[in-house]
Motif scaffolding. Structure first.
Motif, PDB file in Angstrom:
ATOM      1  N   ARG A  87       0.850  -1.194   0.000  1.00  0.00           N
ATOM      2  CA  ARG A  87       0.000   0.000   0.000  1.00  0.00           C
ATOM      3  C   ARG A  87       0.878   1.233   0.000  1.00  0.00           C
ATOM      4  O   ARG A  87       1.752   1.398   0.859  1.00  0.00           O
ATOM      5  N   LEU A  88       0.642   2.093  -0.971  1.00  0.00           N
ATOM      6  CA  LEU A  88       1.448   3.296  -1.174  1.00  0.00           C
ATOM      7  C   LEU A  88       0.625   4.512  -0.787  1.00  0.00           C
ATOM      8  O   LEU A  88      -0.488   4.714  -1.290  1.00  0.00           O
ATOM      9  N   SER A  89       1.152   5.342   0.092  1.00  0.00           N
ATOM     10  CA  SER A  89       0.405   6.501   0.573  1.00  0.00           C
ATOM     11  C   SER A  89       1.339   7.702   0.761  1.00  0.00           C
ATOM     12  O   SER A  89       2.257   7.645   1.596  1.00  0.00           O
ATOM     13  N   ALA A 148       6.988   9.477   0.603  1.00  0.00           N
ATOM     14  CA  ALA A 148       5.798   8.636   0.550  1.00  0.00           C
ATOM     15  C   ALA A 148       6.042   7.411   1.418  1.00  0.00           C
ATOM     16  O   ALA A 148       7.177   6.944   1.555  1.00  0.00           O
ATOM     17  N   ARG A 149       4.992   6.899   2.007  1.00  0.00           N
ATOM     18  CA  ARG A 149       5.105   5.745   2.894  1.00  0.00           C
ATOM     19  C   ARG A 149       4.605   4.498   2.181  1.00  0.00           C
ATOM     20  O   ARG A 149       3.515   4.507   1.591  1.00  0.00           O
ATOM     21  N   VAL A 150       5.403   3.457   2.211  1.00  0.00           N
ATOM     22  CA  VAL A 150       5.048   2.179   1.595  1.00  0.00           C
ATOM     23  C   VAL A 150       4.876   1.154   2.707  1.00  0.00           C
ATOM     24  O   VAL A 150       5.803   0.924   3.493  1.00  0.00           O
ATOM     25  N   GLN A 151       3.709   0.548   2.770  1.00  0.00           N
ATOM     26  CA  GLN A 151       3.422  -0.448   3.790  1.00  0.00           C
ATOM     27  C   GLN A 151       3.286  -1.813   3.126  1.00  0.00           C
ATOM     28  O   GLN A 151       2.513  -1.989   2.186  1.00  0.00           O
ATOM     29  N   LEU A 152       4.045  -2.780   3.629  1.00  0.00           N
ATOM     30  CA  LEU A 152       4.024  -4.144   3.114  1.00  0.00           C
ATOM     31  C   LEU A 152       3.309  -5.043   4.113  1.00  0.00           C
ATOM     32  O   LEU A 152       3.516  -4.928   5.334  1.00  0.00           O
ATOM     33  N   ARG A 209       9.963   4.213   3.838  1.00  0.00           N
ATOM     34  CA  ARG A 209       9.676   5.478   3.163  1.00  0.00           C
ATOM     35  C   ARG A 209      10.587   5.651   1.952  1.00  0.00           C
ATOM     36  O   ARG A 209      11.734   5.194   1.958  1.00  0.00           O
ATOM     37  N   VAL A 210      10.044   6.299   0.928  1.00  0.00           N
ATOM     38  CA  VAL A 210      10.810   6.599  -0.283  1.00  0.00           C
ATOM     39  C   VAL A 210      10.741   8.097  -0.546  1.00  0.00           C
ATOM     40  O   VAL A 210       9.768   8.771  -0.173  1.00  0.00           O
ATOM     41  N   ARG A 211      11.768   8.604  -1.198  1.00  0.00           N
ATOM     42  CA  ARG A 211      11.850  10.039  -1.476  1.00  0.00           C
ATOM     43  C   ARG A 211      12.684  10.252  -2.720  1.00  0.00           C
ATOM     44  O   ARG A 211      13.693   9.572  -2.925  1.00  0.00           O
ATOM     45  N   SER A 212      12.263  11.202  -3.550  1.00  0.00           N
ATOM     46  CA  SER A 212      13.027  11.519  -4.756  1.00  0.00           C
ATOM     47  C   SER A 212      13.021  13.025  -4.983  1.00  0.00           C
ATOM     48  O   SER A 212      11.990  13.682  -4.825  1.00  0.00           O
ATOM     49  N   ASP A 213      14.187  13.542  -5.339  1.00  0.00           N
ATOM     50  CA  ASP A 213      14.286  14.949  -5.729  1.00  0.00           C
ATOM     51  C   ASP A 213      14.042  15.127  -7.222  1.00  0.00           C
ATOM     52  O   ASP A 213      14.003  16.263  -7.705  1.00  0.00           O
ATOM     53  N   LEU A 214      13.904  14.032  -7.941  1.00  0.00           N
ATOM     54  CA  LEU A 214      13.676  14.073  -9.381  1.00  0.00           C
ATOM     55  C   LEU A 214      12.254  13.627  -9.672  1.00  0.00           C
ATOM     56  O   LEU A 214      11.816  12.568  -9.206  1.00  0.00           O
ATOM     57  N   ARG A 215      11.537  14.421 -10.438  1.00  0.00           N
ATOM     58  CA  ARG A 215      10.164  14.054 -10.794  1.00  0.00           C
ATOM     59  C   ARG A 215      10.182  12.867 -11.761  1.00  0.00           C
ATOM     60  O   ARG A 215      11.190  12.571 -12.410  1.00  0.00           O
ATOM     61  N   GLY A 216       9.060  12.201 -11.869  1.00  0.00           N
ATOM     62  CA  GLY A 216       8.958  11.061 -12.765  1.00  0.00           C
ATOM     63  C   GLY A 216       7.985  10.030 -12.210  1.00  0.00           C
ATOM     64  O   GLY A 216       7.365  10.222 -11.160  1.00  0.00           O
ATOM     65  N   ARG A 217       7.853   8.936 -12.957  1.00  0.00           N
ATOM     66  CA  ARG A 217       7.043   7.802 -12.502  1.00  0.00           C
ATOM     67  C   ARG A 217       7.987   6.641 -12.206  1.00  0.00           C
ATOM     68  O   ARG A 217       8.760   6.240 -13.069  1.00  0.00           O
ATOM     69  N   TYR A 218       7.888   6.107 -11.006  1.00  0.00           N
ATOM     70  CA  TYR A 218       8.812   5.081 -10.566  1.00  0.00           C
ATOM     71  C   TYR A 218       8.048   3.824 -10.153  1.00  0.00           C
ATOM     72  O   TYR A 218       7.141   3.893  -9.308  1.00  0.00           O
ATOM     73  N   PRO A 219       8.405   2.667 -10.738  1.00  0.00           N
ATOM     74  CA  PRO A 219       7.743   1.422 -10.346  1.00  0.00           C
ATOM     75  C   PRO A 219       8.295   0.902  -9.026  1.00  0.00           C
ATOM     76  O   PRO A 219       9.499   0.958  -8.765  1.00  0.00           O
TER      77      PRO A 219
END
Length: 453
Positions: free
Chosen positions: A81-83, A93-97, A142-152
């Motif tokens: 679950r990605l939130s 963003a928080r990723v819950q497994l 948690r994940v974080r990116s300074d670069l915009r885009g779509r990430y799988p």
């Protein structure tokens, strides 16, 4: 989704699973196997039976672990679950497994690993000692990116290990999720814009269906209509109460033009001129949607987003949140174009009358400056933020050539500002309002009243 803990079928697939398990021997397992074989050979050469027993024990231990692990049969179900699923650049963003043991037997040692692109941070790994029958485990990262885009994100991998650490088997789930990193936006100050008033503005051109009293197109009376709007002549003609039609407001439009030409920008990365332009376009689009405008995003390639409806604008028939989401999704993946000019975007603008044109432009040569100057003819007001790549690359003030381009745009009616490295868009937004209010062409002569003030 589910992932088996061992081979699903006997026979040949079991043999294939056993071979896969042998390939999953850890460094410790391979070391034990090599030491056991070496000890057995030495025992045979030296005739030492005790050493042979030790060698056989060392060699059999990893093989026994491989056999037991490859025949372990249990099934687990995993979910992610990605939130939230859409975040601005630089935000987390928080990723819950979640892992569910759907069998009647407890699991052994499990190692959970999720695949994420390197720009989002290190690959998360979790160790689960034991999951009881029907049990559940939840972990998060948690994940974080300074670069915009779509990430799988994914696939989720489950690594099974024996208690001695001799062997590890990997099972992969099939589901993916996508994290969309959109450009950062800044709140812009509320300055008075072309075509703005409470709800439908000066330039939104309120109009009656017909001009003369005899030409009014009436409609039937509805409960709650003001009796002062009753059209008595039509009432007598039709035998029922008829009222004059309400004014039909036309929603003010705004086009945000983003110059994406590769030759117009230098440098790369989150602090580059191009990323500033993308972030500025996103801020302007969100700001205009909040002000009630019907907006669209136009690039130098001539592509228009959302590109639906009569004027190709978002916000007029769509919810503002949905419109903003569509525009931000587009800006999340926008990249440099290979085009050399702005002629395609000019052709799109030439086909209609724009209320407000906000442009984020890179380097302009003399020809492209002339094309941009002609764009002003189809708008009620035009504001250009011109990024000088030389200044961004070297940290110097715009040169004489850049100042000449700005002067040409201003003479054509643009409110043009130079954008230096790390400039603040809210401050430039206010400065553009002041510059337009002081300009003799503020308000223009194209039938649109108001302006930046």
């Amino acid at each position: 989704m589910t992932a088996p803990g061992g081979p699903a079928a006997p026979g040949g697939e079991d043999r294939g699973g056993l071979r896969a398990a042998l390939s999953g021997l850890t460094t410790r397992g391979r070391s034990f196997l090599a030491a056991g074989i070496a000890a057995a050979v030495c025992a045979y050469v030296l005739g030492q039976s005790d050493l042979l027993h030790v060698g056989v024990l060392l060699a059999l231990l990893p093989l026994i672990c491989v056999t037991v692990l490859s025949h372990t049969r249990y099934r687990v179900a995993g979910s992610r679950r990605l939130s939230p699923s859409q975040v601005p650049a630089g935000s987390e963003a928080r990723v819950q497994l979640r892992l569910d043991n759907v069998t009647r037997m407890p699991t052994g040692l499990l190692m959970l690993q999720d695949h994420v692109p390197y720009v989002l941070g290190p690959r998360p790994r979790f160790v689960l000692d034991r999951v009881e029958a029907g049990g559940r485990r939840e972990v998060a990262y948690r994940v974080r990116s300074d670069l915009r885009g779509r990430y799988p994100l994914g696939p989720l991998q489950l690594r099974l290990a024996d208690p001695f650490g001799m062997c590890e088997l990997t099972r992969s789930f099939s589901a993916y999720d996508t994290l969309t990193v959109v450009p950062r936006t800044e709140p812009l100050p509320p300055v008075r814009l072309v075509g703005e008033s409470s709800g439908y503005g000066d330039g939104r051109q309120r109009s009656l269906a017909q001009a003369g009293d005899d030409d009014v197109i009436p409609r039937g009376y509805r409960h709650g209509d003001d009796l002062r709007r009753v059209h008595w002549r039509s009432t007598a003609r039709y035998g029922e109460l008829m009222v004059r039609r309400e004014e039909q407001p036309q929603r003010a439009r705004c086009t945000v033009l983003l110059d994406t030409r590769r030759i117009a920008y230098q440098g790369a990365g989150p602090d580059s001129a191009f990323e500033w332009a993308v972030s500025g376009a996103a801020s302007a689009l969100v700001h205009m949607l909040e002000r009630g405008y019907a907006v669209r995003l136009l690039t130098d390639t001539g592509s228009s987003v959302p590109g639906e409806g009569a004027d190709g604008s978002a916000g007029a028939t769509q919810d503002s949140a949905d419109s903003a989401g569509l525009l931000m999704d587009t800006l999340a993946v926008v990249d440099h174009s290979d085009g050399a000019g702005l002629s395609r975007s000019y052709d799109v603008l030439r086909g209609g009358t724009e209320g407000l044109l906000v442009a984020f432009l890179g380097d302009l040569d003399e020809e492209q400056t002339a094309v941009a100057a002609r764009m002003r003819q189809r708008s009620g007001a035009a504001v250009a933020f011109v990024l000088d790549s030389d200044g961004w690359a070297g940290g110097v003030r715009p040169g004489a050539r850049a100042e000449e381009r700005l002067r040409q745009l201003r003479e054509a009616g643009w409110t043009a500002l130079a954008v230096g490295p790390g400039a603040s868009l809210p401050e430039l937004w206010q400065h553009a309002a002041r510059q337009r209010s002081e300009s003799p062409v503020a308000g223009g002569t194209t039938g649109f009243s108001g302006g930046w003030s």
